[in-house]
Design an enzyme around this catalytic site. Structure first.
Site, PDB file in Angstrom:
ATOM      1  N   SER A   1       1.000  -1.119   0.089  1.00 33.92           N
ATOM      2  CA  SER A   1      -0.059  -0.041   0.114  1.00 33.92           C
ATOM      3  C   SER A   1       0.852   1.219  -0.153  1.00 33.92           C
ATOM      4  CB  SER A   1      -0.964  -0.034   1.187  1.00 33.92           C
ATOM      5  OG  SER A   1      -2.071   0.865   1.193  1.00 33.92           O
TER       6      SER A   1
ATOM      7  N   ASP B   1      -8.953  -5.100  -5.856  1.00 34.18           N
ATOM      8  CA  ASP B   1      -8.526  -4.177  -5.031  1.00 34.18           C
ATOM      9  C   ASP B   1      -8.281  -2.754  -5.743  1.00 34.18           C
ATOM     10  OD1 ASP B   1      -7.295  -2.692  -2.921  1.00 34.18           O
ATOM     11  OD2 ASP B   1      -5.285  -3.545  -3.262  1.00 34.18           O
TER      12      ASP B   1
ATOM     13  N   HIS C   1      -7.728  -5.424  -0.042  1.00 33.46           N
ATOM     14  CA  HIS C   1      -6.554  -4.697   0.057  1.00 33.46           C
ATOM     15  C   HIS C   1      -5.407  -5.294   1.247  1.00 33.46           C
ATOM     16  CE1 HIS C   1      -4.025  -1.261  -0.480  1.00 33.46           C
ATOM     17  NE2 HIS C   1      -3.984  -1.233   0.946  1.00 33.46           N
TER      18      HIS C   1
END
Length: 465
Positions: A263, A324, A378
């Protein structure tokens, strides 16, 4: 009765100091070698992208998969060790010292030693990515180096790994990824030595631009207890890499630098890899390979940035869950998928391009419940679970159980009920409180002083030498 055979539970490496259970799959601590595919020590340059992973992705090479999972565990470690309890007076720091980190998280047999912690400006993270800490700096990851002789032999070289943590508040900061691209302005003075003429860094084709929030996070000055330490996150990373290169200068032709993150951490891993590779060119160490294994990375820069990453030799392998949303931002309206139009309008401050080679992980594991929660798609443990069963493009998920399926429920509720694994099971015992000799419960003292960390680093440098 369970539909699938359940993996055995190994409690030998149960994490200490309050972690309720082992949080990493021991199957990938030191990776695995498949005899039919050769040994990692013989093919590590290909595994790290020397040939852009041609012929290694479909079907995926088992050695490559094992190494990607191993680096993914380093990124997951950053989440597991992060004190994210807003009620804690140590919120925003690592729960463990550098010396304790790998052992306490259950990775003591990784063959690496943590040499430096990475921090960022918490005011900046708070305003852009929704994080604050009691101190003026927040812990984002670490630098480590392989030191175990057996692991170095298995790897085929000495490896420096830089692991970055993602933010704890994905839903909040994703809304802020609408910022414009700004000029990178990351450069190094090229050095001239008695053995080398003055170094040259390949010129970029256009102005390299980076998403403003990521660049600010990487370059802003860090503050500690209200006083500037006159260093940025960038300074911390580059200074430590320079130090390790000096320590291992006799091994420079058999050394690698590997970045990993998830991320926000994947974005910072990509940005810092670009920066460090430029530094290597400037100091005549450009032969050292720099590779990024990223998970759920958002877009980081523009077309010139993507092209310059290739020019200077940074190899990036991006793992993306097809469901995602984070890898689709920023640049929702103008990105590399727009073809000729995006290249024609590459100069616009909102035209983004992904970098490197993409591996699309389908959410096709029969072990996962159907869900519409974006945060679960995610989640890094879900990524690693999907990668563990990934065989190749348009191929079904393989239930190999190389990685414990229970790990996907550490912070989610997505594993099918047949496994009888409770949701969000990874919790800190007694929320970190300990019972003192007087019978009273309290939070143990944890040092936040940078001076003590600097002393540890000097001692470790002597040990490494």
């Amino acid at each position: 009765m369970a539909i699938f055979p359940l993996p055995s539970v190994d409690g030998e490496d149960s994490a200490k100091n309050g972690l309720a259970c082992q949080t990493h799959s021991s199957a990938h601590m030191k990776g695995t070698n498949n005899g039919s595919q050769g040994e990692l020590c013989d093919v590590w340059r290909d595994i790290h992208g020397a040939n852009n992973w041609n012929g290694l992705l479909d079907p995926i090479n088992p050695i490559l998969k094992a190494e990607a999972l191993r680096y993914g565990d380093f990124a997951q470690l950053c989440y597991d060790a992060f004190d994210g309890d807003t009620c804690s007076k140590y919120y925003g720091t690592s729960k463990f010292s550098k010396r304790q980190l790998l052992e306490e998280i259950g990775m003591s047999n990784s063959g690496y030693r943590v040499t430096r912690y990475i921090y960022a400006n918490t005011d900046l993270l708070g305003s852009i990515f929704g994080e604050k800490s009691a101190d003026k700096s927040v812990w984002l990851g670490f630098v480590a180096v392989s030191t175990d002789p057996n692991e170095i032999k298995r790897l085929g070289r000495r490896d420096i790994v830089i692991a970055w943590r993602g933010t704890q508040t994905t839903e909040e900061w994703i809304q802020d990824l609408r910022d414009l691209l700004v000029p990178a302005r990351l450069s190094y003075k090229c050095e001239r030595t008695s053995k080398h003429r003055q170094a040259e860094i390949p010129s970029a084709n256009g102005v390299v631009r980076i998403e403003r929030g990521f660049l600010s996070c990487y370059t802003s000055t860090i503050y500690s207890q209200g006083t500037s330490v006159n260093m940025s996150t960038r300074d911390l990373v580059s200074e430590e890499i320079r130090r390790l290169l000096k320590v291992y200068e006799n091994e420079i032709d058999n050394l690698s630098i590997t970045f990993t993150g998830h991320s926000l951490g994947a974005a910072l891993a990509t940005l810092s890899a670009y920066d460090i590779k430029q530094m290597l060119h400037a100091i005549h160490y450009n032969q050292v390979p720099v590779t990024v294994f990223s998970f759920a990375s958002p877009r980081v820069g523009n077309l010139a940035f993507a092209q310059q990453m290739e020019n200077i030799g940074v190899k990036v392998l991006r793992f993306v869950n097809q469901r995602d949303v984070v890898p689709r931002v920023p640049g929702v309206f103008m990105n590399e998928n727009m073809g000729f139009l995006s290249k024609l309008l590459h100069w616009l401050p909102w035209t983004y391009f992904h970098v490197g080679v993409k591996v699309c992980l389908k959410n096709n594991s029969p072990l996962l419940k159907p869900t519409h929660k974006l945060a679960y798609f995610h989640n890094l443990e879900v990524y690693l679970h999907l990668l563990d069963g990934y065989v190749g493009h348009r191929k079904p998920y393989s239930n190999s159980y190389g990685r414990d399926p229970a790990l996907v429920n550490k912070s989610c509720d997505i594993l099918i009920d047949d496994f009888e694994i409770p949701p969000k099971w990874c919790q800190q015992q007694n929320k970190g409180l300990i019972k003192g000799p007087d019978g009273k419960w309290k939070q143990p003292t944890r040092s936040l002083k940078k001076e003590e960390e600097e002393e540890e680093e000097e001692e470790e440098e002597d040990e490494l030498k």
